[in-house]
Design a protein around this motif. Structure first.
Motif, mmCIF file in Angstrom:
data_model
loop_
_atom_site.group_PDB
_atom_site.id
_atom_site.type_symbol
_atom_site.label_atom_id
_atom_site.label_comp_id
_atom_site.label_asym_id
_atom_site.label_seq_id
_atom_site.Cartn_x
_atom_site.Cartn_y
_atom_site.Cartn_z
ATOM 1 N N GLY A 136 0.786 -1.224 0.000
ATOM 2 C CA GLY A 136 0.000 0.000 0.000
ATOM 3 C C GLY A 136 0.822 1.280 0.000
ATOM 4 O O GLY A 136 0.270 2.370 0.069
ATOM 5 N N PRO A 138 3.411 3.891 -1.853
ATOM 6 C CA PRO A 138 3.947 4.218 -3.187
ATOM 7 C C PRO A 138 5.446 4.494 -3.138
ATOM 8 O O PRO A 138 5.897 5.561 -3.494
ATOM 9 N N SER A 277 8.245 3.146 15.856
ATOM 10 C CA SER A 277 6.827 3.121 16.208
ATOM 11 C C SER A 277 5.949 2.582 15.085
ATOM 12 O O SER A 277 4.753 2.851 15.039
ATOM 13 N N HIS A 279 4.101 -0.433 14.062
ATOM 14 C CA HIS A 279 3.716 -1.616 14.819
ATOM 15 C C HIS A 279 2.940 -2.620 13.982
ATOM 16 O O HIS A 279 2.504 -2.341 12.878
ATOM 17 N N TYR A 282 2.112 -3.490 9.949
ATOM 18 C CA TYR A 282 2.405 -2.366 9.061
ATOM 19 C C TYR A 282 3.833 -2.395 8.524
ATOM 20 O O TYR A 282 4.721 -2.969 9.144
ATOM 21 N N MET A 296 9.945 9.294 5.482
ATOM 22 C CA MET A 296 9.472 7.943 5.741
ATOM 23 C C MET A 296 8.096 7.761 5.131
ATOM 24 O O MET A 296 7.275 8.676 5.155
ATOM 25 N N PHE A 297 7.870 6.589 4.568
ATOM 26 C CA PHE A 297 6.593 6.245 3.966
ATOM 27 C C PHE A 297 6.034 5.051 4.722
ATOM 28 O O PHE A 297 6.703 4.033 4.860
ATOM 29 N N TYR A 298 4.828 5.188 5.205
ATOM 30 C CA TYR A 298 4.223 4.204 6.112
ATOM 31 C C TYR A 298 2.902 3.724 5.541
ATOM 32 O O TYR A 298 2.148 4.513 4.973
ATOM 33 N N GLY A 299 2.591 2.448 5.681
ATOM 34 C CA GLY A 299 1.289 1.958 5.237
ATOM 35 C C GLY A 299 1.188 0.455 5.329
ATOM 36 O O GLY A 299 2.101 -0.200 5.829
ATOM 37 N N PRO A 300 0.070 -0.091 4.850
ATOM 38 C CA PRO A 300 -0.103 -1.535 4.884
ATOM 39 C C PRO A 300 0.819 -2.184 3.865
ATOM 40 O O PRO A 300 0.966 -1.699 2.741
ATOM 41 N N LEU A 305 -6.931 -5.261 -0.884
ATOM 42 C CA LEU A 305 -7.224 -3.948 -1.459
ATOM 43 C C LEU A 305 -5.997 -3.029 -1.530
ATOM 44 O O LEU A 305 -5.790 -2.364 -2.548
ATOM 45 N N PRO A 306 -5.148 -2.945 -0.468
ATOM 46 C CA PRO A 306 -3.952 -2.102 -0.594
ATOM 47 C C PRO A 306 -3.077 -2.517 -1.788
ATOM 48 O O PRO A 306 -2.630 -1.679 -2.567
ATOM 49 N N THR A 309 -4.729 -1.605 -4.996
ATOM 50 C CA THR A 309 -4.637 -0.162 -5.239
ATOM 51 C C THR A 309 -3.327 0.187 -5.932
ATOM 52 O O THR A 309 -3.294 0.981 -6.876
ATOM 53 N N VAL A 312 -3.509 -0.925 -9.525
ATOM 54 C CA VAL A 312 -4.316 -0.041 -10.371
ATOM 55 C C VAL A 312 -3.583 1.293 -10.603
ATOM 56 O O VAL A 312 -3.676 1.877 -11.690
ATOM 57 N N SER A 313 -2.802 1.771 -9.616
ATOM 58 C CA SER A 313 -2.003 2.987 -9.845
ATOM 59 C C SER A 313 -1.026 2.784 -11.009
ATOM 60 O O SER A 313 -0.854 3.664 -11.843
#
Lengths: 431, 431
Positions: A136, A138, A277, A279, A282, A296-300, A305-306, A309, A312-313
């Motif tokens: 998830g 980019p 941090s 956790h 993630y 920093m880039f953070y996400g699932p 779905l992530p 996504t 599809v991008s």
């Protein structure tokens, strides 16, 4: 330009299902962005009769990969089936038939990325793989964008959700590795055979992809030094906490001048480091650029779905390129020759935990060995162990080379007063 | 296509100097990415004779904006001079002369963005402004990319470095607002007149820009409800810490169905929220998308090189578009009509700190008022105050509407047993 773009899918598991839902639900936005409609016209599946989480016209399902990869009506092939050898052949066929490709397959890209990108370029096709690293987030896109005006010198990633989940729970609950692993398997956060995740291989594949792009060098999986989390103990985590650190499975890619190192291993970070941090399941990638500094880039990191996504991008970028007639330009061949650092050039701080005999002279024997190797202490802790005539010594060193540290480690292990060096990890992210 | 792209600069302060250095140092990478060279050919300055941190040929300096904005040899105008009215006129002139524009100017974009974007579109020009929000973080780009395949429902941003620095130091050192502000001014983290930062106006401008893009609605500065940090006390921060929260100046943009709210204010976040560990002068934007879930982008919010990096990234996009002949397509008019939520639709939890008389019946008077307004407690703390016959009551409420809360607040303030409601903040980021 034709009425719509036709997409073929290889695979209809959770990610494939997500891709179809997103394309259906966002027809209006997609049209707004790229000026035409998107139709999924063929889907390769294993079993035509299986029940699925999405409504798909039975006519578009096929068990024959050629119906997708060699189909003259299909513009873009999206690969979400996984696997390496067979999948590689299918994508080669697709590229040779001038189809643009989006893949979410890190195994394939880490092993055969260079070859496939070269083939794409030769055929004037786009090949994008954003979903292969940290679903998830980019991150590949951001690296490419940043590269034009900056020089990336360091990337640190928490790029495997399973191990981050396990380490988080171990340190929050004080539980053992095996207990948390079993719990993670019950919850579906770990596979029944978790080897590829817990031994760091999955993270190593992603780091090879990140390092290749970020340093513009052809970094192979074999170039990544790998250590997993299966030998991390709750005792290690207890001392981390006591000393103000958090342990994470960190993928590290670092450049000094034009020499690089890439590794994956359990690593101590100061609690105030942004990655400390991150956790549970993630993911996050910390990037240091000479001009921009710390980002920093953070996400699932995973999930239907992530990941869909991100796929599809990539599809949107391909469609924009098609509209502009500029496909195949994005594939940048590595600009620089790869030079891996030798062990004497790899510099780090270390955490060490040793069981030692609890008698006069022990401490002095250990510290004089550290002095001999010119490794100084940042933090030092000695605690008696209950019920035995032993003590535990925990050390955080100052910076030293990997070569020097390995010799020191072997000598420590051989010392008579040292019963055993229980564990040893890198320490990153501080001064 | 011509040999190189000519760039004119409006302003040569720290960011302008950074832009020139980056363009000089990255000529090779820029050429690799866009296939031609980039030359800075005119620079508007106030004083031709001033000493500068970068070597610039005196011939290219000018004090006449027309030399940049109406210069037929210039393709792209980069605005890094700041200011609103005069700058707006200069950019209008540039766009009318078919020059693409990059600006780092949040004040200008928050006030006149829609008008300038419309003019750019009319003239087939690009207008990019990545550097205007959270300098070193590619947040606008990520929002635009994400929008094609996702629906953003919530953005929370720490988008002002000065206030984040002040709140971080206040909570780390237990110092008062005024002491830390003075210290920040000494260190250059706060301006001598800090009003625009500490009263939340700077953050509000950035949130108007983010909300406009993320929700595709024409959000104006006046639509943002704003509260600054100047009345935050060390006592508030002490209780935050005790209850497991971190206070940040949060810009919040939230959509429920098609109704939105945008606000800036001191806000309590649970310590485990990703934004809670964004310290010092760093910025971060947390984005919630229906498909991708939680993501966060972290980095420096200001500074010469980070901001200049964002400016050059925009320049690269423009140059790629020029090569493709597709400038002016990126300007998306808002897709949706803006509908702001009414107070009864704005839902939140709240932190309240009250000074009350320390006698029988006080607690019951307060709790029965909460019951009357159907606001329940998530956390409650009562502590005697030393030396007076008063106590302090700290409440964290469950969710309630802003309308209901404001009525309750006024009634509390009017209660005989309540000496004063000392402070009141939103609580976000939990369940």
């Amino acid at each position: 330009m034709k009425q719509g773009i036709n997409v073929g899918l290889l695979g209809l598991g959770t990610v494939g299902t997500g891709v179809i839902s997103i394309i259906e639900q966002h027809q209006q936005e997609l049209k707004h962005q790229v000026g035409c409609s998107v139709n999924v016209t063929k889907v390769l599946v294993r079993d035509l009769d299986k029940k699925r989480g999405v409504t798909v016209d039975n006519d578009i399902l096929t068990t024959n990969p050629e119906d997708v990869c060699a189909n003259p009506d299909i513009d873009v092939v999206i690969e979400v089936r996984g696997g390496v050898d067979e999948t590689k052949e299918q994508l080669i066929q697709a590229l040779e038939h001038k189809k643009h490709v989006v893949t979410a397959n890190k195994d394939l890209m880490a092993l055969h990325g260079a070859e496939l990108l070269h083939l794409a370029s030769k055929n004037g096709c786009d090949l994008f793989y954003e979903a292969s690293v940290a679903g998830g987030i980019p991150i590949l896109r951001s690296l490419v964008d940043g590269l034009a005006s900056d020089r990336i010198t360091k990337m640190m990633g928490i790029v495997n959700g399973t191990t981050n989940y396990i380490l988080t729970k171990m340190s929050q609950e004080g539980s053992s590795y095996l207990d948390v692993l079993a719990q993670a398997q019950d919850l579906g956060f770990a596979e029944s055979d978790p080897t590829s995740d817990v031994e760091g291989l999955d993270a190593a594949r992603k780091m090879a992809i990140l390092a290749t792009l970020g340093f513009s060098m052809d970094v192979k999986l074999d170039d990544v030094s790998v250590k997993g989390i299966s030998s991390v103990t709750d005792r290690d985590l207890h001392y981390c906490e006591q000393l103000g650190y958090t342990m994470k499975l960190i993928g590290l890619a670092k450049r000094d001048d034009d020499r690089i190192e890439v590794s994956v291993g359990p690593t101590l970070l100061p609690n105030e480091h942004p990655l400390a941090s991150v956790h549970n399941e993630y993911n996050a990638v910390y990037v240091y650029g000479e001009a921009v500094g710390e980002t920093m880039f953070y996400g699932p990191g995973a999930g239907s779905l992530p990941t869909a996504t991100a796929v599809v991008s990539d599809l949107v970028t391909i469609m924009k390129n098609m509209r502009l007639g500029v496909n195949g330009h994005a594939v940048n061949a590595p600009l620089h020759e790869k030079v891996l650092k030798e062990n004497k050039e790899i510099d780090s701080k270390y955490f060490l935990r040793m069981r030692v005999t609890d008698k006069a002279g022990t401490f002095s024997a250990i510290t004089s060995l550290f002095a001999e190797y010119e490794v100084s202490f940042e933090k030092l802790l000695q605690l008696p162990l209950e019920g035995v005539e032993e003590a535990e010594v925990i050390v955080i060193t100052h910076h030293t080379s990997k070569e020097n540290y390995q010799e020191l480690y072997d000598r420590l292990q051989a010392l008579e007063v040292v019963e055993n060096v229980e564990s040893s990890y890198r320490v990153e992210g501080g001064q």
